[in-house]
Write a protein that holds these residues in place. Structure first.
Motif, PDB file in Angstrom:
ATOM      1  N   THR A 158      11.288 -65.141 -38.826  1.00 44.91           N
ATOM      2  CA  THR A 158      11.890 -63.820 -38.696  1.00 44.91           C
ATOM      3  C   THR A 158      11.512 -63.310 -37.311  1.00 44.91           C
ATOM      4  N   ILE A 159      12.514 -63.068 -36.508  1.00 46.43           N
ATOM      5  CA  ILE A 159      12.274 -62.635 -35.123  1.00 46.43           C
ATOM      6  C   ILE A 159      12.621 -61.156 -35.034  1.00 46.43           C
ATOM      7  N   ARG A 160      11.606 -60.354 -34.739  1.00 49.35           N
ATOM      8  CA  ARG A 160      11.765 -58.902 -34.813  1.00 49.35           C
ATOM      9  C   ARG A 160      12.975 -58.399 -34.040  1.00 49.35           C
ATOM     10  N   GLU A 161      13.156 -58.877 -32.827  1.00 51.58           N
ATOM     11  CA  GLU A 161      14.235 -58.348 -31.998  1.00 51.58           C
ATOM     12  C   GLU A 161      15.605 -58.632 -32.612  1.00 51.58           C
TER      13      GLU A 161
ATOM     14  N   GLY B 147       2.468 -72.389 -38.132  1.00 49.92           N
ATOM     15  CA  GLY B 147       2.556 -71.744 -39.445  1.00 49.92           C
ATOM     16  C   GLY B 147       2.892 -70.270 -39.439  1.00 49.92           C
ATOM     17  N   PHE B 148       3.321 -69.749 -38.300  1.00 50.49           N
ATOM     18  CA  PHE B 148       3.715 -68.339 -38.269  1.00 50.49           C
ATOM     19  C   PHE B 148       5.139 -68.187 -38.800  1.00 50.49           C
ATOM     20  N   ARG B 149       5.419 -67.052 -39.377  1.00 52.13           N
ATOM     21  CA  ARG B 149       6.739 -66.805 -39.945  1.00 52.13           C
ATOM     22  C   ARG B 149       7.418 -65.576 -39.349  1.00 52.13           C
ATOM     23  N   ARG B 150       6.629 -64.706 -38.761  1.00 50.93           N
ATOM     24  CA  ARG B 150       7.200 -63.469 -38.202  1.00 50.93           C
ATOM     25  C   ARG B 150       6.707 -63.312 -36.766  1.00 50.93           C
ATOM     26  N   VAL B 151       7.656 -63.249 -35.856  1.00 51.43           N
ATOM     27  CA  VAL B 151       7.322 -63.224 -34.433  1.00 51.43           C
ATOM     28  C   VAL B 151       8.090 -62.097 -33.746  1.00 51.43           C
ATOM     29  N   ALA B 152       7.408 -61.410 -32.845  1.00 51.30           N
ATOM     30  CA  ALA B 152       8.056 -60.400 -32.006  1.00 51.30           C
ATOM     31  C   ALA B 152       7.907 -60.809 -30.551  1.00 51.30           C
ATOM     32  N   PHE B 153       8.969 -60.647 -29.793  1.00 50.21           N
ATOM     33  CA  PHE B 153       8.922 -60.966 -28.368  1.00 50.21           C
ATOM     34  C   PHE B 153       9.084 -59.683 -27.554  1.00 50.21           C
ATOM     35  N   ASN B 154       7.989 -59.170 -27.026  1.00 51.34           N
ATOM     36  CA  ASN B 154       8.075 -58.070 -26.066  1.00 51.34           C
ATOM     37  C   ASN B 154       8.350 -58.648 -24.686  1.00 51.34           C
ATOM     38  N   VAL B 155       9.072 -57.927 -23.862  1.00 49.15           N
ATOM     39  CA  VAL B 155       9.153 -58.350 -22.461  1.00 49.15           C
ATOM     40  C   VAL B 155       8.034 -57.657 -21.696  1.00 49.15           C
ATOM     41  N   GLU B 156       7.545 -58.309 -20.661  1.00 54.22           N
ATOM     42  CA  GLU B 156       6.490 -57.684 -19.857  1.00 54.22           C
ATOM     43  C   GLU B 156       7.058 -56.449 -19.179  1.00 54.22           C
ATOM     44  N   GLU B 157       6.508 -55.313 -19.507  1.00 55.68           N
ATOM     45  CA  GLU B 157       7.048 -54.057 -19.018  1.00 55.68           C
ATOM     46  C   GLU B 157       6.210 -53.483 -17.879  1.00 55.68           C
ATOM     47  N   ILE B 158       6.852 -52.584 -17.166  1.00 56.99           N
ATOM     48  CA  ILE B 158       6.182 -51.871 -16.074  1.00 56.99           C
ATOM     49  C   ILE B 158       5.666 -50.569 -16.655  1.00 56.99           C
ATOM     50  N   GLU B 159       4.347 -50.458 -16.804  1.00 58.72           N
ATOM     51  CA  GLU B 159       3.805 -49.251 -17.434  1.00 58.72           C
ATOM     52  C   GLU B 159       2.307 -49.176 -17.205  1.00 58.72           C
ATOM     53  N   GLY B 160       1.800 -47.956 -17.178  1.00 56.99           N
ATOM     54  CA  GLY B 160       0.375 -47.766 -16.963  1.00 56.99           C
ATOM     55  C   GLY B 160      -0.065 -48.470 -15.692  1.00 56.99           C
ATOM     56  N   PRO B 161      -1.188 -49.203 -15.764  1.00 51.45           N
ATOM     57  CA  PRO B 161      -1.673 -49.885 -14.561  1.00 51.45           C
ATOM     58  C   PRO B 161      -0.888 -51.148 -14.214  1.00 51.45           C
TER      59      PRO B 161
ATOM     60  N   VAL C  99      -1.947 -63.104 -44.122  1.00 55.21           N
ATOM     61  CA  VAL C  99      -0.743 -63.483 -43.385  1.00 55.21           C
ATOM     62  C   VAL C  99      -0.681 -62.620 -42.134  1.00 55.21           C
ATOM     63  N   THR C 100      -0.449 -63.255 -41.027  1.00 62.18           N
ATOM     64  CA  THR C 100      -0.393 -62.492 -39.782  1.00 62.18           C
ATOM     65  C   THR C 100       0.946 -62.692 -39.097  1.00 62.18           C
ATOM     66  N   SER C 101       1.394 -61.660 -38.428  1.00 63.75           N
ATOM     67  CA  SER C 101       2.559 -61.794 -37.563  1.00 63.75           C
ATOM     68  C   SER C 101       2.076 -61.959 -36.127  1.00 63.75           C
ATOM     69  N   VAL C 102       2.987 -62.356 -35.281  1.00 68.40           N
ATOM     70  CA  VAL C 102       2.627 -62.642 -33.887  1.00 68.40           C
ATOM     71  C   VAL C 102       3.402 -61.739 -32.953  1.00 68.40           C
ATOM     72  N   LEU C 103       2.705 -61.238 -31.946  1.00 68.19           N
ATOM     73  CA  LEU C 103       3.333 -60.515 -30.856  1.00 68.19           C
ATOM     74  C   LEU C 103       3.186 -61.360 -29.598  1.00 68.19           C
ATOM     75  N   CYS C 104       4.305 -61.719 -28.999  1.00 68.09           N
ATOM     76  CA  CYS C 104       4.312 -62.582 -27.818  1.00 68.09           C
ATOM     77  C   CYS C 104       4.939 -61.799 -26.662  1.00 68.09           C
ATOM     78  N   VAL C 105       4.227 -61.715 -25.555  1.00 70.67           N
ATOM     79  CA  VAL C 105       4.771 -61.028 -24.378  1.00 70.67           C
ATOM     80  C   VAL C 105       5.485 -62.062 -23.506  1.00 70.67           C
ATOM     81  N   LEU C 106       6.753 -61.814 -23.245  1.00 70.95           N
ATOM     82  CA  LEU C 106       7.516 -62.717 -22.384  1.00 70.95           C
ATOM     83  C   LEU C 106       7.264 -62.371 -20.925  1.00 70.95           C
ATOM     84  N   THR C 107       6.786 -63.379 -20.189  1.00 73.44           N
ATOM     85  CA  THR C 107       6.491 -63.227 -18.764  1.00 73.44           C
ATOM     86  C   THR C 107       7.202 -64.347 -18.019  1.00 73.44           C
TER      87      THR C 107
END
Lengths: 49, 395
Positions: free
Chosen positions: B235-238, B182-196, B156-164
């Motif tokens: 299940t949405i992490r945020e 078929g995913f059940r657990r999703v996280a939405f990161n926002v595109e952040e300003i960091e590193g390069p 079973v895998t969860s998903v990390l999605c970057v919002l752009t």
């Protein structure tokens, strides 16, 4: 980049706290409160990955 | 205080070249020597910080972690097990682009109880806009092939999605894709300003956050509405995370979330050259021209991790972080459900750990809180189906 434009935008603290007080636990449970997020890789997956 | 998370970057190398990635030197094939891994775990064993804990969470993060090769992990896990010798219950997880997954990898993951998170930004057109191969082609088909292999092996895998800017205006397409895939657990990161990644596609040239605030609120409001109307398939992490914080705050008005990223030693990151970092893991990306800007030292030079956390540099950084958190406490209406934010985001956006508001907290704390409060307020008035897709958006 400056954040100054948004620094004073937040809802007054009393309003946030008051509205938190109006919520009910059943609603928060629907959203996922109480779930074991720490066991999931995404719990640790910070930032643009 | 405990060692909550050990992040290991065994290589910076990645077979992909995602536009927004925060890791520098992703074409560098250098791999973490197992000698340094041995030094790290011997230092963990001797660490006073971790002396009272039994569980040890280890996250393999890169670059693409699988680019280090299966043989590396077989050797590494055997080495770690031998050093920890049941003192710690090590729980491993890997965040991967999924494109290199084979049945042999799955056998390893299952045998070692490794949890897998996959990075996917949505359906093919959206995913391929930013997550490209080094040849410039899309990586969607290869990633989904990897997901299929994982599932064929019962994983079973969860998903990390970057919002752009590509996907934040398309919540219906993302929701449908993740549910139907078929995913059940999703996280939405926002595109952040960091590193390069020096700018976020969410922020326009004018640099203010009004646009992304509005877009994020609309995205999460619609996603919440869709999830409710379909019987909560995701299940949405945020949402789960902010709901728990709200519940804790409601039950105890003095509650403030404990943020591991703000605490010296709670999260430690080691890169392929043995450099060790604390606080936000992306600080291992350093600054352009100063990759070791935030390094606390090298694992070669210490006996215990405690030695790295008591240096003057570590104390200076912690003091500056504490100033930032204190300023957040004074200024921000949302502190009770936030806790003072991410030091990494503060530095990369404002040049100081003592800063306060960032793009990430504006969206993922402030706007998210408003989405959750707004949805509840909307649901109450007449008792009719509060989640009807025919009703007005919550936001």
């Amino acid at each position: 980049m400056s954040n100054d434009q948004t620094r004073s935008e937040g809802t007054p603290e009393a309003s946030v706290e008051a509205r938190l007080g109006e919520l009910d636990d059943a609603y928060l449970q629907l959203l996922g409160s109480g779930q074991d997020l720490a066991s999931d890789p995404f719990y640790n997956a910070f930032h643009n990955a | 205080l405990v060692l909550e998370l050990l992040v290991i970057q065994p290589t910076a190398r990645c077979n992909l070249d995602c536009r927004y990635c925060y890791v520098p030197d992703r074409s560098d094939p250098t791999r973490l020597p197992t000698e340094l891994l041995e030094l790290l775990f011997r230092a963990v064993n001797r660490c006073k910080l971790a002396s009272g804990q039994k569980d040890l969470r280890v996250l393999w993060h890169a670059g693409e972690p699988l680019a280090a090769g299966l043989d590396f992990y077989r050797e590494a896990f055997d080495l770690i097990d031998g050093i920890l010798d049941k003192r710690f219950n090590a729980r491993h997880s890997i965040q991967t682009n999924a494109t290199l997954i084979t049945p042999a990898w799955c056998d390893f993951f299952r045998g070692r109880n490794v949890r897998i998170g996959v990075s996917l930004d949505g359906p093919r057109e959206i995913h391929d806009a930013n997550r490209k191969t080094r040849a410039g082609t899309g990586s969607f088909d290869a990633a989904m092939r990897g997901v299929k292999v994982l599932r064929a092996h019962g994983m079973v895998t969860s998903v990390l999605c970057v919002l752009t800017s590509e996907n934040i205006t398309r919540p219906d397409e993302l929701f449908e894709f993740f549910v139907e895939s078929g995913f059940r657990r999703v996280a939405f990161n926002v595109e952040e300003i960091e590193g390069p990644n020096l700018r976020s596609s969410l922020v326009g040239n004018e640099g203010d956050f009004a646009g992304p605030r509005e877009q994020y609120r609309a995205f999460m409001g619609r996603t919440l509405q869709l999830n409710a109307a379909h019987g909560w398939p995701l299940t949405i992490r945020e949402l789960a995370s902010i709901a728990q914080r709200m519940k804790d705050r409601r039950n105890d008005t003095s509650f403030v979330p404990a943020i591991a990223e703000q605490q010296s030693g709670a999260i430690l990151t080691m890169t392929r050259d043995g450099a060790v970092y604390s606080w936000s893991p992306e600080l291992a990306s350093g600054l352009p021209g100063a990759l070791d800007r935030f390094s606390l030292g090298n694992i070669r030079d210490v006996q215990s991790l405690d030695d790295l956390l008591t240096t003057s540099r570590a104390r200076e950084i912690q003091s500056e972080i504490d100033l930032g958190v204190a300023a957040c406490r004074r200024r921000c209406a949302y502190f009770g459900v936030c806790g003072g934010g991410s030091p990494g985001n503060k530095f990369y956006e404002e040049g100081s750990f003592a800063a306060t508001q960032t793009l990430k907290c504006s969206l993922q704390t402030q706007e998210l809180t408003e989405v959750v409060l707004g949805a509840f307020a909307y649901a109450r008035p007449d008792g009719s189906d509060p989640w009807s897709l025919g009703g007005p958006a919550f936001c």
